[in-house]
Scaffold this motif. Structure first.
Motif, PDB file in Angstrom:
ATOM      1  N   SER A 129       0.826  -1.209   0.000  1.00 10.01           N
ATOM      2  CA  SER A 129       0.000   0.000   0.000  1.00 10.01           C
ATOM      3  C   SER A 129       0.856   1.252   0.000  1.00 10.01           C
ATOM      4  N   PHE A 130       1.926   1.256   0.827  1.00  9.66           N
ATOM      5  CA  PHE A 130       2.826   2.405   0.896  1.00  9.66           C
ATOM      6  C   PHE A 130       3.493   2.664  -0.444  1.00  9.66           C
ATOM      7  N   GLN A 131       4.018   1.590  -1.017  1.00  7.68           N
ATOM      8  CA  GLN A 131       4.854   1.756  -2.197  1.00  7.68           C
ATOM      9  C   GLN A 131       4.059   1.920  -3.481  1.00  7.68           C
ATOM     10  N   SER A 132       2.963   1.171  -3.616  1.00  8.32           N
ATOM     11  CA  SER A 132       2.270   1.133  -4.903  1.00  8.32           C
ATOM     12  C   SER A 132       0.823   1.590  -4.861  1.00  8.32           C
ATOM     13  N   GLY A 133       0.370   2.045  -3.704  1.00 10.13           N
ATOM     14  CA  GLY A 133      -0.954   2.634  -3.638  1.00 10.13           C
ATOM     15  C   GLY A 133      -2.075   1.692  -3.230  1.00 10.13           C
ATOM     16  N   THR A 134      -3.265   2.253  -3.179  1.00 11.24           N
ATOM     17  CA  THR A 134      -4.448   1.541  -2.687  1.00 11.24           C
ATOM     18  C   THR A 134      -4.780   0.317  -3.532  1.00 11.24           C
ATOM     19  N   ARG A 135      -4.662   0.434  -4.836  1.00 12.07           N
ATOM     20  CA  ARG A 135      -5.012  -0.672  -5.730  1.00 12.07           C
ATOM     21  C   ARG A 135      -4.154  -1.902  -5.435  1.00 12.07           C
ATOM     22  N   ALA A 136      -2.877  -1.683  -5.216  1.00 14.25           N
ATOM     23  CA  ALA A 136      -1.975  -2.793  -4.896  1.00 14.25           C
ATOM     24  C   ALA A 136      -2.334  -3.403  -3.547  1.00 14.25           C
ATOM     25  N   GLY A 137      -2.647  -2.555  -2.570  1.00 18.81           N
ATOM     26  CA  GLY A 137      -3.029  -3.043  -1.247  1.00 18.81           C
ATOM     27  C   GLY A 137      -4.298  -3.877  -1.299  1.00 18.81           C
ATOM     28  N   ILE A 138      -5.269  -3.437  -2.086  1.00 16.16           N
ATOM     29  CA  ILE A 138      -6.521  -4.185  -2.239  1.00 16.16           C
ATOM     30  C   ILE A 138      -6.252  -5.535  -2.897  1.00 16.16           C
ATOM     31  N   ALA A 139      -5.338  -5.558  -3.881  1.00 18.67           N
ATOM     32  CA  ALA A 139      -4.993  -6.820  -4.546  1.00 18.67           C
ATOM     33  C   ALA A 139      -4.387  -7.806  -3.557  1.00 18.67           C
ATOM     34  N   VAL A 140      -3.486  -7.321  -2.706  1.00 17.87           N
ATOM     35  CA  VAL A 140      -2.882  -8.179  -1.681  1.00 17.87           C
ATOM     36  C   VAL A 140      -3.947  -8.669  -0.705  1.00 17.87           C
ATOM     37  N   ALA A 141      -4.839  -7.763  -0.289  1.00 18.09           N
ATOM     38  CA  ALA A 141      -5.914  -8.129   0.644  1.00 18.09           C
ATOM     39  C   ALA A 141      -6.820  -9.198   0.042  1.00 18.09           C
ATOM     40  N   LEU A 142      -7.112  -9.084  -1.256  1.00 15.09           N
ATOM     41  CA  LEU A 142      -7.934 -10.095  -1.936  1.00 15.09           C
ATOM     42  C   LEU A 142      -7.212 -11.439  -1.989  1.00 15.09           C
ATOM     43  N   GLY A 143      -5.896 -11.395  -2.238  1.00 14.92           N
ATOM     44  CA  GLY A 143      -5.115 -12.626  -2.250  1.00 14.92           C
ATOM     45  C   GLY A 143      -5.127 -13.310  -0.892  1.00 14.92           C
TER      46      GLY A 143
ATOM     47  N   THR B 289       1.234   1.700 -10.026  1.00 14.36           N
ATOM     48  CA  THR B 289       0.853   0.369  -9.567  1.00 14.36           C
ATOM     49  C   THR B 289       0.762  -0.605 -10.732  1.00 14.36           C
ATOM     50  N   ALA B 290       0.329  -0.117 -11.874  1.00  8.27           N
ATOM     51  CA  ALA B 290       0.125  -0.982 -13.027  1.00  8.27           C
ATOM     52  C   ALA B 290       1.413  -1.600 -13.534  1.00  8.27           C
ATOM     53  N   SER B 291       2.573  -1.046 -13.144  1.00  4.81           N
ATOM     54  CA  SER B 291       3.849  -1.556 -13.635  1.00  4.81           C
ATOM     55  C   SER B 291       4.091  -2.983 -13.171  1.00  4.81           C
ATOM     56  N   MET B 292       3.562  -3.363 -12.016  1.00  6.40           N
ATOM     57  CA  MET B 292       3.735  -4.720 -11.520  1.00  6.40           C
ATOM     58  C   MET B 292       2.533  -5.582 -11.852  1.00  6.40           C
ATOM     59  N   GLY B 293       1.357  -5.001 -11.896  1.00  5.66           N
ATOM     60  CA  GLY B 293       0.170  -5.756 -12.245  1.00  5.66           C
ATOM     61  C   GLY B 293      -0.632  -6.177 -11.030  1.00  5.66           C
ATOM     62  N   PHE B 294      -1.939  -6.092 -11.157  1.00  2.41           N
ATOM     63  CA  PHE B 294      -2.861  -6.461 -10.085  1.00  2.41           C
ATOM     64  C   PHE B 294      -2.690  -7.917  -9.699  1.00  2.41           C
ATOM     65  N   GLN B 295      -2.510  -8.790 -10.707  1.00  2.00           N
ATOM     66  CA  GLN B 295      -2.393 -10.221 -10.456  1.00  2.00           C
ATOM     67  C   GLN B 295      -1.157 -10.560  -9.630  1.00  2.00           C
ATOM     68  N   ALA B 296      -0.060  -9.845  -9.871  1.00  4.91           N
ATOM     69  CA  ALA B 296       1.179 -10.124  -9.148  1.00  4.91           C
ATOM     70  C   ALA B 296       1.019  -9.828  -7.663  1.00  4.91           C
ATOM     71  N   PHE B 297       0.367  -8.706  -7.335  1.00  8.10           N
ATOM     72  CA  PHE B 297       0.124  -8.375  -5.927  1.00  8.10           C
ATOM     73  C   PHE B 297      -0.832  -9.384  -5.304  1.00  8.10           C
ATOM     74  N   PHE B 298      -1.845  -9.801  -6.078  1.00  6.85           N
ATOM     75  CA  PHE B 298      -2.796 -10.811  -5.599  1.00  6.85           C
ATOM     76  C   PHE B 298      -2.066 -12.109  -5.250  1.00  6.85           C
ATOM     77  N   LEU B 299      -1.180 -12.563  -6.151  1.00  8.00           N
ATOM     78  CA  LEU B 299      -0.447 -13.814  -5.927  1.00  8.00           C
ATOM     79  C   LEU B 299       0.499 -13.702  -4.741  1.00  8.00           C
ATOM     80  N   LYS B 300       1.076 -12.517  -4.539  1.00  6.38           N
ATOM     81  CA  LYS B 300       1.930 -12.305  -3.371  1.00  6.38           C
ATOM     82  C   LYS B 300       1.138 -12.527  -2.083  1.00  6.38           C
ATOM     83  N   GLY B 301      -0.011 -11.870  -1.991  1.00  4.59           N
ATOM     84  CA  GLY B 301      -0.845 -12.011  -0.801  1.00  4.59           C
ATOM     85  C   GLY B 301      -1.305 -13.438  -0.595  1.00  4.59           C
ATOM     86  N   PHE B 302      -1.712 -14.096  -1.692  1.00  2.00           N
ATOM     87  CA  PHE B 302      -2.203 -15.472  -1.603  1.00  2.00           C
ATOM     88  C   PHE B 302      -1.106 -16.426  -1.145  1.00  2.00           C
ATOM     89  N   SER B 303       0.050 -16.383  -1.799  1.00  2.29           N
ATOM     90  CA  SER B 303       1.107 -17.360  -1.524  1.00  2.29           C
ATOM     91  C   SER B 303       1.706 -17.194  -0.136  1.00  2.29           C
TER      92      SER B 303
END
Length: 199
Positions: free
Chosen positions: A28-42, A99-113
């Protein structure tokens, strides 16, 4: 009653400070709310998978000593890699667009794994599931209880994401660098603890 109790338990899990907590804040700090939400979903999807395994009686497979060791080692390697990454990462204050530079899916997979390959998460869910079965023997009440626990956890994770956005206004490169280094050390310590616990 089952919903209120389950939701309260889910909110109460905010006291557990594990590797996903630091991953969520740093994303969330580094890549913003969208990235944080992706991690939370993962995180919440991995919790749902853990819960499904408990519900269908498959938790014994993951809780077996020989399987627990490998799951712990895989989880420790993921957490260790993230820890080293944060130790070496150069801090920079970024905008939401980057945030888009890494991709929503990548943050999601980080949180999930990171969440899924943590045996302690399975231990918590086995405890919650067993408690729910004893307290709410009826299937409908049990399902409501478990869903409300998930909602409570997801609520606290989203609050962390949105609160981190407020805190970001007061961040500087130096403070963010210190936070990254602390996070890296904490994650590495978690990885060592994880291997020690399952060994």
């Amino acid at each position: 009653m089952s919903f209120i109790e389950g939701f309260a338990i889910g909110l109460g899990m905010v006291i557990f400070v594990g590797p996903v907590f630091f991953l969520l804040l740093n994303s969330s700090f580094q890549s913003g709310t969208r990235a944080g939400i992706a991690v939370a979903l993962g995180i919440i999807v991995s919790d749902m998978v853990c819960l499904a395994l408990c519900y269908y009686g498959l938790s014994s497979i993951f809780n077996a000593e020989e399987n627990k060791l490998w799951i712990g080692v895989i989880g420790a390697m993921i957490v260790l890699a993230l820890g080293i990454n944060y130790l070496l990462k150069r801090a920079k204050i970024t905008s939401e667009i980057s945030t888009a530079s890494m991709g929503f899916q990548a943050f999601f997979l980080k949180g999930f794994s990171v969440n899924f390959f943590n045996p302690f998460v399975f231990a918590v869910w086995i405890g919650v599931f067993n408690y729910g079965q004893q307290k709410f023997p009826e299937t409908q009440s049990l399902i409501i209880f478990l869903i409300s626990v998930l909602l409570g956890i997801f609520t606290t994770d989203l609050l962390k994401v949105f609160l981190s956005k407020k805190v970001k206004k007061f961040l500087s490169i130096e403070r963010l660098t210190i936070f990254f280094r602390i996070t890296g050390v904490v994650l590495i310590l978690f990885a060592i603890r994880l291997v020690y616990a399952v060994w």
